[in-house]
Every structure is written in structure tokens, then in C-alpha cells.
Design a protein around this motif. Sequence first.
Motif, PDB file in Angstrom:
ATOM      1  N   LEU A  61     -54.524 -26.385  26.777  1.00 31.48           N
ATOM      2  CA  LEU A  61     -55.192 -25.115  27.094  1.00 31.48           C
ATOM      3  C   LEU A  61     -55.016 -24.100  25.970  1.00 31.48           C
ATOM      4  N   THR A  62     -53.864 -24.140  25.309  1.00 26.77           N
ATOM      5  CA  THR A  62     -53.624 -23.228  24.183  1.00 26.77           C
ATOM      6  C   THR A  62     -54.530 -23.571  23.014  1.00 26.77           C
ATOM      7  N   PHE A  63     -54.678 -24.862  22.726  1.00 28.90           N
ATOM      8  CA  PHE A  63     -55.589 -25.258  21.650  1.00 28.90           C
ATOM      9  C   PHE A  63     -57.029 -24.844  21.962  1.00 28.90           C
ATOM     10  N   THR A  78     -45.780 -19.188  20.408  1.00 28.95           N
ATOM     11  CA  THR A  78     -44.768 -19.623  21.368  1.00 28.95           C
ATOM     12  C   THR A  78     -45.023 -21.048  21.820  1.00 28.95           C
ATOM     13  N   VAL A  79     -46.275 -21.362  22.110  1.00 33.82           N
ATOM     14  CA  VAL A  79     -46.626 -22.722  22.536  1.00 33.82           C
ATOM     15  C   VAL A  79     -46.344 -23.718  21.424  1.00 33.82           C
ATOM     16  N   GLY A 147     -33.710 -22.667  14.330  1.00 34.00           N
ATOM     17  CA  GLY A 147     -34.741 -22.294  13.364  1.00 34.00           C
ATOM     18  C   GLY A 147     -35.680 -21.226  13.875  1.00 34.00           C
ATOM     19  N   ILE A 148     -35.973 -21.279  15.184  1.00 33.35           N
ATOM     20  CA  ILE A 148     -36.869 -20.288  15.789  1.00 33.35           C
ATOM     21  C   ILE A 148     -36.180 -18.938  15.936  1.00 33.35           C
ATOM     22  N   LYS A 149     -34.899 -18.980  16.278  1.00 32.22           N
ATOM     23  CA  LYS A 149     -34.174 -17.734  16.520  1.00 32.22           C
ATOM     24  C   LYS A 149     -33.668 -17.108  15.225  1.00 32.22           C
ATOM     25  N   ALA A 397     -47.956 -20.003  12.359  1.00 32.79           N
ATOM     26  CA  ALA A 397     -48.193 -20.980  13.427  1.00 32.79           C
ATOM     27  C   ALA A 397     -46.879 -21.324  14.128  1.00 32.79           C
ATOM     28  N   PHE A 398     -46.011 -22.075  13.466  1.00 33.84           N
ATOM     29  CA  PHE A 398     -44.659 -22.312  13.981  1.00 33.84           C
ATOM     30  C   PHE A 398     -43.785 -21.162  13.505  1.00 33.84           C
ATOM     31  N   SER A 399     -43.310 -20.343  14.436  1.00 39.88           N
ATOM     32  CA  SER A 399     -42.554 -19.140  14.043  1.00 39.88           C
ATOM     33  C   SER A 399     -41.070 -19.462  13.933  1.00 39.88           C
TER      34      SER A 399
END
Length: 418
Positions: A61-63, A78-79, A147-149, A397-399
Motif C-alpha cells: 500500500l505504501t508503494f 518509516t515503512v 542505524g535508524i536511531k 528513502a531509508f532514513s
Amino acid sequence: MNSLGAIIFLAAVFLFATFLNWYVFQAVKTLSLTLAAEKQRTIVSVAYWLIFQGLAVWLVLTFLKVFRMGEITAEIQTVMNVFLTIMVTQLVCVIFLFGEDIIRNAQAGLTYLANGFQGYSFPSRNKWVSLIAVTVAAVPFFSFVYGIKYGKFNYQVKEEVVYFDQLPEAFDGFRIVQISDIHSGSFKDDRGIQKGIDLVKEQNADLFVFTGDLVNHKADEIEPFISNFAQIQTPYGQFSVIGNHDYGDYVSWESPDAKKANFQRLLANHEKLGWTLLNDAHVRIEKDGQSIVVMGVENWGLGFKTQGDLAKALEGLSKEDFKVLLSHDPSHWEAEVKSHPMPIHLTLSGHTHGMQFGIETPVFRWSPVQYRYPNWAGLSEFGGRYLYVNRGFGFHAFSGRVGIWPEITVIELRKNSS
């Protein structure tokens, strides 16, 4: 992407996610057999499928939103964070399970050859292999969480000393500090980025350069952070170029004029930052009666916009001039720069981000991006001409960043002793 292509892509994503969920479920089911009650085992199985297939549906659904909006929002980031974290974790788990399956099938084949179907049974999974698979898979899981945090602001200063025969003596020891790929649309506030900006300032470089992708999509993304990045000042100036994301090509605009106005606003924002844009142009840096040339081209990349005009940037220059080129995409160096009849001594690029994921040690480095870009990070050389690819300041994209940390590059120019 057309409608049919989008449907095929989304179906492939969903099927791949389902396959990973099914394969990893084999380990979950094996470990759940240690539970005494059938009801508990059923609860574990149902919860697993509801959670992970629900995430697969959420991803699809996100895509769909990405295809409709043409823009990666904070929600979509986030997704992507969740998807990449789970996918890499599951793939590590699958490696162990697949290895066990090879052995199980071999055992089954040997049993059949020896006894036929009489007394034949397929070997069951070993709970210890499943436990090891799940335990080892926890390593990438927690690496992605880190890595995200924290990893996306774990700025690293990379220093390189590069020697040239042609460097004017006055520039022996001249220091250039470089950042690339800020992607300001990915930042929520300035608390993390100020740490990186302070590191840039601490290098006490002679010259600052930025090698493209100031924004994700729109010019106003950088505006909340102009006062932060404008703190960067060096004695011989600040220079920048355009990256592929800076043109606004990846979002929908209400009209061609709106897109054009956005690009003009982006150019004006470079000026507000105090950065001189080198759009297919060059400047001469003077020191003690000698000079080097800093050149810049608009984006030129294989598979991306090939807007840059190297010939225009070289107009009026000679082979004797020492040249530093700013070009966002390192494929430009591979395709045109490194073998150009006019020697360009040093090219500074970015673009790849090191894919924000990989492994780098003193003896080994790997990132999935290396299968697309042979020169994806660090220093390369060909015939006495050098390329340095910065791993990027920001993220997109990847945060997050896992193993490939955000970079501040310091290049020290040195003259070869005769």
C-alpha cells in the motif's frame, strides 16, 4: 512506471515478502514445538502470520502511494525502514535454514537410495539450527535499529593525501573539505546535522565543496537549514554543483513553469548558503602568484540525467592548468573524465551514499551498490588522475545508515618531490 509495470512490481514485492515470511516461519514453528501446550503453539503461529503478512500488505500500500504521489514522505521512509530491517534480518535467517535444507535433502536422498520407500522419512528440522538462525539474525536486526536511531548522524571524517606532479608549489598542503548528498528533505530538525556541520568547520580547510543533491525533491526543503550550512566558511571560498535530485524530476508538478520556478529557487538557495554554483563553469583559485582551477558540471550520470557539459566547463583552460572537477555522479569520471584529452587531475563526486548499508573494515568492504558503481566510495586512480567518491552527508528513502556512515571528506593536495 506504467500501470501494468506497477502491478507486476507490487505483486513481485508481495510474493517475495510472503516467501521470506514462510521460510522464516519454519524456524519459528520448529522452536514453538518446545512449548508444551498446543494452544500456545497456535497463538505463536497466528501472531507471526498476522504481523508479518500485515507488514507485507502495508508495504504494498505504501508503494502505491509512492507511484501516485511520486514523492517519498516521512511516512514512506518509516515503512522503508521497517521493510529493510525485516528483509535483511529474514535473509540472514534464511541462509542458515537453506543450508540445513540442502543437508536434509541430501540425507533423504541417500536414505531413499539405500532403502527405497521402506522405512523412508524426510528428516525434521533441527531446533538448534533454527535457534542459531534466529540468534544470528538478531545481529542485523539490532544493527538496523541502531542505524535508524543513531547511525545516520554518526559522521566520519575521511582524510586522503593525494600527490601530483603538476600541482603548483603554492598549493602544496592545500586542504579541500567536501560533503555531498545532503538530502535536506529527509531531516526533521537540525539537532543531528549540526554535529556534522561542526565537524566540517573543525577541519580548518582552505576550500569547501559540495557535490550535489541538496534536496530530495523541492527547493524549500533546504530553507529551514540554510543558517546551519551557511556557517561553513573557508578562506578560498565555497563551491557547489547540482545533483540528479535537485532538478525536481522525481515528483509531479502542476505545470512546467512550477517546476522551472522550483529550480530557480534552488539556485537562489545555493547563493543564500554562500556557495558559488559551478554549472558547467570554472573558477581560478589564486595563491602566492600561482593558481589551480576548480570546475563544476551539472549532473551527468549513466542511467540518470546527463545534463552536464564538460567541454563548456573546460573552455579557456589549458593542459598545464591543475584542475579539480566537481561532478555529482562518479559514473561521469568512468565514462568521460578519466580518459579525456584534457587532463583533469582530481574529480570529487558523491551520489552513491554507499547505499547507506554495507561493511567497511581495514581489509574488507562490501555494499550492494558496488554491483552498480565500480567506484562507489573512497579514492580511485587511473593514469595519474584521481576520483574521490564521498559517502554522503544525509540519507534518502531509508532514513538510517548501517556500516556505511555519513562522511566529511578532507583531501590534502601534495606536490610530488622531483
